[in-house]
Design a protein around this motif. Structure first.
Motif, PDB file in Angstrom:
ATOM      1  N   ALA A   1     -29.286   6.765  37.271  1.00  0.00           N
ATOM      2  CA  ALA A   1     -28.050   6.061  37.627  1.00  0.00           C
ATOM      3  C   ALA A   1     -27.225   6.902  38.601  1.00  0.00           C
ATOM      4  CB  ALA A   1     -27.254   5.755  36.371  1.00  0.00           C
ATOM      5  N   ALA A   2     -27.276   8.227  38.455  1.00  0.00           N
ATOM      6  CA  ALA A   2     -26.466   9.102  39.316  1.00  0.00           C
ATOM      7  C   ALA A   2     -26.899   9.022  40.779  1.00  0.00           C
ATOM      8  CB  ALA A   2     -26.580  10.538  38.823  1.00  0.00           C
ATOM      9  N   ASP A   3     -28.168   8.642  41.026  1.00  0.00           N
ATOM     10  CA  ASP A   3     -28.678   8.562  42.406  1.00  0.00           C
ATOM     11  C   ASP A   3     -28.428   7.194  43.041  1.00  0.00           C
ATOM     12  OD1 ASP A   3     -29.616  11.068  41.998  1.00  0.00           O
ATOM     13  OD2 ASP A   3     -31.703  10.474  41.645  1.00  0.00           O
ATOM     14  N   ALA A   4     -27.925   6.248  42.259  1.00  0.00           N
ATOM     15  CA  ALA A   4     -27.857   4.860  42.750  1.00  0.00           C
ATOM     16  C   ALA A   4     -26.547   4.562  43.469  1.00  0.00           C
ATOM     17  CB  ALA A   4     -28.017   3.911  41.563  1.00  0.00           C
ATOM     18  N   ASP A   5     -26.612   3.659  44.445  1.00  0.00           N
ATOM     19  CA  ASP A   5     -25.388   3.130  45.068  1.00  0.00           C
ATOM     20  C   ASP A   5     -24.745   2.102  44.141  1.00  0.00           C
ATOM     21  OD1 ASP A   5     -26.058   4.580  47.379  1.00  0.00           O
ATOM     22  OD2 ASP A   5     -27.370   2.961  48.064  1.00  0.00           O
ATOM     23  N   TRP A   6     -25.604   1.376  43.448  1.00  0.00           N
ATOM     24  CA  TRP A   6     -25.129   0.324  42.539  1.00  0.00           C
ATOM     25  C   TRP A   6     -25.844   0.473  41.188  1.00  0.00           C
ATOM     26  CZ3 TRP A   6     -21.627  -3.700  43.551  1.00  0.00           C
ATOM     27  CH2 TRP A   6     -21.166  -3.788  44.868  1.00  0.00           C
ATOM     28  N   ILE A   7     -25.112   0.105  40.143  1.00  0.00           N
ATOM     29  CA  ILE A   7     -25.727   0.102  38.806  1.00  0.00           C
ATOM     30  C   ILE A   7     -25.538  -1.288  38.207  1.00  0.00           C
ATOM     31  CG2 ILE A   7     -25.671   1.078  36.466  1.00  0.00           C
ATOM     32  CD1 ILE A   7     -24.466   3.621  37.719  1.00  0.00           C
ATOM     33  N   ILE A   8     -26.628  -1.832  37.689  1.00  0.00           N
ATOM     34  CA  ILE A   8     -26.498  -3.092  36.943  1.00  0.00           C
ATOM     35  C   ILE A   8     -26.301  -2.718  35.478  1.00  0.00           C
ATOM     36  CG2 ILE A   8     -27.703  -5.184  36.202  1.00  0.00           C
ATOM     37  CD1 ILE A   8     -29.106  -5.003  39.011  1.00  0.00           C
ATOM     38  N   ALA A   9     -25.126  -3.017  34.975  1.00  0.00           N
ATOM     39  CA  ALA A   9     -24.802  -2.680  33.579  1.00  0.00           C
ATOM     40  C   ALA A   9     -25.054  -3.924  32.735  1.00  0.00           C
ATOM     41  CB  ALA A   9     -23.359  -2.235  33.477  1.00  0.00           C
ATOM     42  N   PHE A  10     -26.137  -3.885  32.000  1.00  0.00           N
ATOM     43  CA  PHE A  10     -26.567  -5.051  31.213  1.00  0.00           C
ATOM     44  C   PHE A  10     -26.209  -4.797  29.750  1.00  0.00           C
ATOM     45  CE2 PHE A  10     -29.440  -7.944  29.086  1.00  0.00           C
ATOM     46  CZ  PHE A  10     -29.547  -9.026  29.946  1.00  0.00           C
ATOM     47  N   HIS A  11     -25.256  -5.571  29.262  1.00  0.00           N
ATOM     48  CA  HIS A  11     -24.769  -5.404  27.885  1.00  0.00           C
ATOM     49  C   HIS A  11     -24.281  -3.965  27.682  1.00  0.00           C
ATOM     50  CE1 HIS A  11     -26.896  -9.150  26.050  1.00  0.00           C
ATOM     51  NE2 HIS A  11     -26.621  -9.334  27.328  1.00  0.00           N
ATOM     52  N   LYS A  12     -23.635  -3.433  28.693  1.00  0.00           N
ATOM     53  CA  LYS A  12     -23.184  -2.041  28.647  1.00  0.00           C
ATOM     54  C   LYS A  12     -21.841  -1.950  29.366  1.00  0.00           C
ATOM     55  CE  LYS A  12     -24.078   2.567  28.516  1.00  0.00           C
ATOM     56  NZ  LYS A  12     -24.459   3.319  27.324  1.00  0.00           N
ATOM     57  N   SER A  13     -20.904  -1.263  28.751  1.00  0.00           N
ATOM     58  CA  SER A  13     -19.584  -1.099  29.367  1.00  0.00           C
ATOM     59  C   SER A  13     -19.680  -0.121  30.533  1.00  0.00           C
ATOM     60  CB  SER A  13     -18.614  -0.586  28.303  1.00  0.00           C
ATOM     61  OG  SER A  13     -17.543   0.067  28.916  1.00  0.00           O
ATOM     62  N   SER A  14     -18.945  -0.388  31.610  1.00  0.00           N
ATOM     63  CA  SER A  14     -19.014   0.489  32.786  1.00  0.00           C
ATOM     64  C   SER A  14     -18.448   1.875  32.477  1.00  0.00           C
ATOM     65  CB  SER A  14     -18.281  -0.144  33.963  1.00  0.00           C
ATOM     66  OG  SER A  14     -16.931  -0.377  33.621  1.00  0.00           O
ATOM     67  N   GLU A  15     -17.578   1.963  31.469  1.00  0.00           N
ATOM     68  CA  GLU A  15     -17.012   3.272  31.100  1.00  0.00           C
ATOM     69  C   GLU A  15     -18.113   4.204  30.576  1.00  0.00           C
ATOM     70  OE1 GLU A  15     -15.546   0.427  30.015  1.00  0.00           O
ATOM     71  OE2 GLU A  15     -13.789   0.473  31.309  1.00  0.00           O
ATOM     72  N   GLY A  16     -19.136   3.658  30.019  1.00  0.00           N
ATOM     73  CA  GLY A  16     -20.195   4.479  29.426  1.00  0.00           C
ATOM     74  C   GLY A  16     -21.304   4.845  30.396  1.00  0.00           C
ATOM     75  N   LEU A  17     -21.124   4.542  31.680  1.00  0.00           N
ATOM     76  CA  LEU A  17     -22.222   4.789  32.626  1.00  0.00           C
ATOM     77  C   LEU A  17     -22.267   6.239  33.100  1.00  0.00           C
ATOM     78  CD1 LEU A  17     -21.988   1.548  34.827  1.00  0.00           C
ATOM     79  CD2 LEU A  17     -23.698   2.092  33.093  1.00  0.00           C
ATOM     80  N   GLY A  18     -21.149   6.933  33.005  1.00  0.00           N
ATOM     81  CA  GLY A  18     -21.119   8.333  33.414  1.00  0.00           C
ATOM     82  C   GLY A  18     -21.040   8.518  34.912  1.00  0.00           C
ATOM     83  N   VAL A  19     -20.524   7.529  35.627  1.00  0.00           N
ATOM     84  CA  VAL A  19     -20.360   7.650  37.087  1.00  0.00           C
ATOM     85  C   VAL A  19     -18.944   7.191  37.450  1.00  0.00           C
ATOM     86  CG1 VAL A  19     -22.790   7.279  37.646  1.00  0.00           C
ATOM     87  CG2 VAL A  19     -21.256   5.311  37.469  1.00  0.00           C
ATOM     88  N   LYS A  20     -18.504   7.604  38.645  1.00  0.00           N
ATOM     89  CA  LYS A  20     -17.209   7.128  39.141  1.00  0.00           C
ATOM     90  C   LYS A  20     -17.388   5.715  39.676  1.00  0.00           C
ATOM     91  CE  LYS A  20     -14.184  10.856  40.491  1.00  0.00           C
ATOM     92  NZ  LYS A  20     -13.530  11.503  41.639  1.00  0.00           N
ATOM     93  N   VAL A  21     -16.571   4.813  39.219  1.00  0.00           N
ATOM     94  CA  VAL A  21     -16.736   3.407  39.590  1.00  0.00           C
ATOM     95  C   VAL A  21     -15.827   3.062  40.771  1.00  0.00           C
ATOM     96  CG1 VAL A  21     -16.492   1.027  38.789  1.00  0.00           C
ATOM     97  CG2 VAL A  21     -17.343   2.798  37.228  1.00  0.00           C
TER      98      VAL A  21
END
Lengths: 467, 176
Positions: B139-159
């Motif tokens: 996820a850290a290498d991605a330009d975009w993350i698809i968060a499926f049934h997952k809160s964006s706060e828990g992704l560990g990246v700056k949104v």
């Protein structure tokens, strides 16, 4: 007419043109109305040849775009015409046509059942819903084609991220070519494409068998094969198992006919079909290699030194070598992740896993009897093999040897496999193992036809081997 | 008997030889004649059994085919998309393809709120639909993350921004 319709039509025409060019070059077809009977064989051979050339082209850095396909077509047509001028026309069929009313009725009924089964499969395939029925299509078979389509060639980085990057590229290459013809990534068109290939196979088999087997045997046998539920539902499947079965089964017929006639064009046709099988799936190369071994041995027994010509069949499994070199060169695994063939040389490991072999053999022996049509097919084929062994011993022995070796080869894969055995058998053997049943169903009418020939049997066995 | 082997059998009389030959020929002729008859009988039984076996299923196939002919054929793009509904909501796929630029790199993070039965199938469906966008597992290498049934706060990246694709599915642009 939409771009998609025009693209599909052009794609089919290109495959047919290549197939007819190959059949003309080998002396099987001449520009006469009778050549229409070879339309299925031409499509199957064209698909095999184009697929093999595109696969090797991709390995060399080419793409699968329309202009590449057009260039391949032009080269095949030129080669076919040049070769065809030097080869004799098709040999006349040694069989007289059947006129008995019951024979005509059986053939007519078989043809009607085939027509209904094929037309229904085609009608279902145009809806396009079947492409995602097997998860393997969504996880790697179609994504490989998608990668070739978008990358305009083989992209090792994209392949490395997919499951089974080592699987050969023929089916993805042909699907990528279809996407280029229709102008976009449209996976829902693949069931229709695969159904066309399946119908081509259904038409190709009687065209090959007509030389030796009466249609009152061929057509009902094919009708039963096509109406077995696994065969009919997989008409539209974009998985690679059906193409392997189609090419291996027709190649087996070509090899057996070569053993009888010794006309080398049959071997050439078998090489084209088996090369496609090898470049379609790893099991295809194993089945091709076993066919080489069996046909070479039978050729040497029946025809002495002339039998060495069967060694040309080695070109088919060898067609896979460039793919192995490409994978190795790009740091990708060149062998299957699910098993390691070198484990067959480790007696201790084989002994530890003997229960897997036992499970595989039991599965192979029992599973055909869980489905009525398949059970009938297996029983009648076994019965025929026993009866015709007296009258066509060499051909029967050749066919049985390949069936046994192919079955043993597949069983050994599950023996050394790393996946849980019940899961492995249930998900893999049910598809891969059908190649042997399909081949047996195609070979059976040929053997029966040979056995019904008036005495003395002109079987190669009777002529040279049998006392 | 065999020249060069030095082994010789006593010579047979002409009558003996003729008798043996005749018997052998008779047996061979009998086998040839009856084996062909047996093959013909088996062929007839086989054909009858084959045709009878097909009757059990051909009616079903004809019905499937006829029903298919009578239903309208979907647009190609709909037919491409619809089978993926068994894995994920197709609206999420369509909106993801509209939101994420074709040259971008994306990752898929599958959470469990609400629970997801087959997270592998979810990833497979997005990866199937989104090329030529490049997939990355990190996820850290991605330009975009698809968060499926997952809160964006828990992704560990700056949104940078978050766009709803379908209920419980969001596309998150990563801030660089």
């Amino acid at each position: 007419v939409t771009r998609v319709d025009a693209g599909l039509l052009a794609n089919a025409l290109v495959v047919l043109v290549i197939g007819y060019a190959a059949l003309y070059g080998l002396g099987f077809a001449r520009p006469r109305p009778g050549a229409l009977w070879l339309v299925g064989l031409a499509y199957l051979v064209g698909w095999s040849l184009l697929g093999s050339v595109l696969s090797l082209g991709l390995i060399l850095g080419l793409d699968a775009r329309v202009r590449t396909v057009v260039v391949v077509t032009a080269l095949c047509v030129i080669a076919g015409i040049l070769l065809g001028r030097r080869t004799a026309g098709p040999a006349p069929s040694p069989r007289a046509s059947e006129r008995h009313p019951l024979a005509l009725a059986a053939a007519g009924l078989g043809a009607a059942i085939l027509l209904v089964a094929c037309a229904s499969a085609l009608a279902l395939s145009v809806k396009g819903a079947g492409y995602a029925e097997y998860i393997d299509n969504v996880t790697f078979w179609i994504p490989k084609a998608e990668s070739i389509f978008y990358s305009r060639g083989l992209d090792p980085v994209a392949l490395a991220k997919l499951i089974h990057p080592e699987y050969p590229p023929l089916v993805p290459a042909m699907n990528a070519a279809t996407f280029h013809f229709v102008g976009g990534f449209h996976p829902s068109l693949l069931p229709f494409q695969m159904t066309l290939l399946g119908i081509a196979f259904v038409l190709a088999v009687p065209a090959l068998l007509d030389r030796y087997a009466p249609r009152w045997i061929t057509l009902p046998t094919l009708a039963l094969l096509v109406t077995t539920p696994w065969f009919w539902w997989r008409f539209q499947s974009p998985l690679a198992d059906q193409p392997v079965a189609y090419t291996v089964a027709t190649a087996a017929l070509c090899c057996l006919i070569w053993l009888v006639e010794q006309r080398h064009a049959w071997l050439a046709l078998a090489v084209v079909l088996l090369a496609a099988a090898s470049l379609t799936k790893l099991e295809g190369s194993m089945l091709s290699l076993l066919m080489l071994v069996v046909v070479l041995a039978a050729g040497l027994v029946l025809h002495g030194r002339a039998g060495w010509r069967a060694a040309w069949l080695a070109l088919a499994p060898a067609a896979l070598l460039p793919w192995h070199f490409w994978l190795t060169h790009h740091g990708l695994p060149a062998s299957a992740e699910d098993y390691d063939a070198s484990d067959l040389l480790r007696p201790g490991l084989l002994a530890d896993r003997i229960h897997r072999l036992d499970a595989a053999i039991r599965w192979m022996l029992e599973s055909p009897f869980h489905q009525p049509q398949t059970a009938v097919l297996v029983v009648v084929t076994t019965l025929v093999l026993v009866v015709v062994a007296i009258r066509a011993p060499a051909l029967t022995a050749t066919a049985v040897a390949w069936f046994l070796l192919a079955s043993a080869g597949l069983a050994s894969v599950y023996w050394i496999g790393r996946l849980e055995i019940d899961f492995y058998l249930g998900t893999s053997m049910s598809r891969v193992g059908t190649s042997i049943i399909i081949t047996a169903a195609c070979v059976m009418p040929l053997l029966l036809g040979r056995a019904l020939e008036p005495d003395p049997p002109a079987d190669g066995a009777a002529a040279t081997a049998a006392p | 008997m065999v020249g060069g082997s030095g082994v010789r059998l006593p010579p047979m009389s002409a009558g003996q030889a003729e008798g043996v030959g005749t018997a052998a020929h008779r047996v061979a002729g009998f086998v040839r004649k009856w084996s062909r008859t047996a093959a013909l009988a088996v062929a007839i039984v086989v054909v009858v059994a084959e045709l009878a076996a097909t009757f059990g299923v051909i009616g079903d196939y004809a019905r499937f085919g006829w029903r298919s002919v009578r239903t309208p054929t979907p647009l190609v793009r709909d037919a491409d998309l619809d089978p993926l509904a068994q894995f994920v909501p197709t609206s999420a796929l369509v909106h993801a393809a509209q939101t994420i630029p074709s040259g971008a790199t994306y990752a898929i993070v599958v959470g469990n709120d609400p629970p997801v039965e087959l997270p592998g199938d979810v990833r497979a469906a997005f990866r199937f639909w989104l090329p030529p966008r490049r997939y990355t597992e990190r996820a850290a290498d991605a330009d975009w993350i698809i968060a499926f049934h997952k809160s964006s706060e828990g992704l560990g990246v700056k949104v940078a921004r978050e766009i709803g694709l379908s209920p419980y599915v969001n596309a998150v642009e990563v801030e660089r």
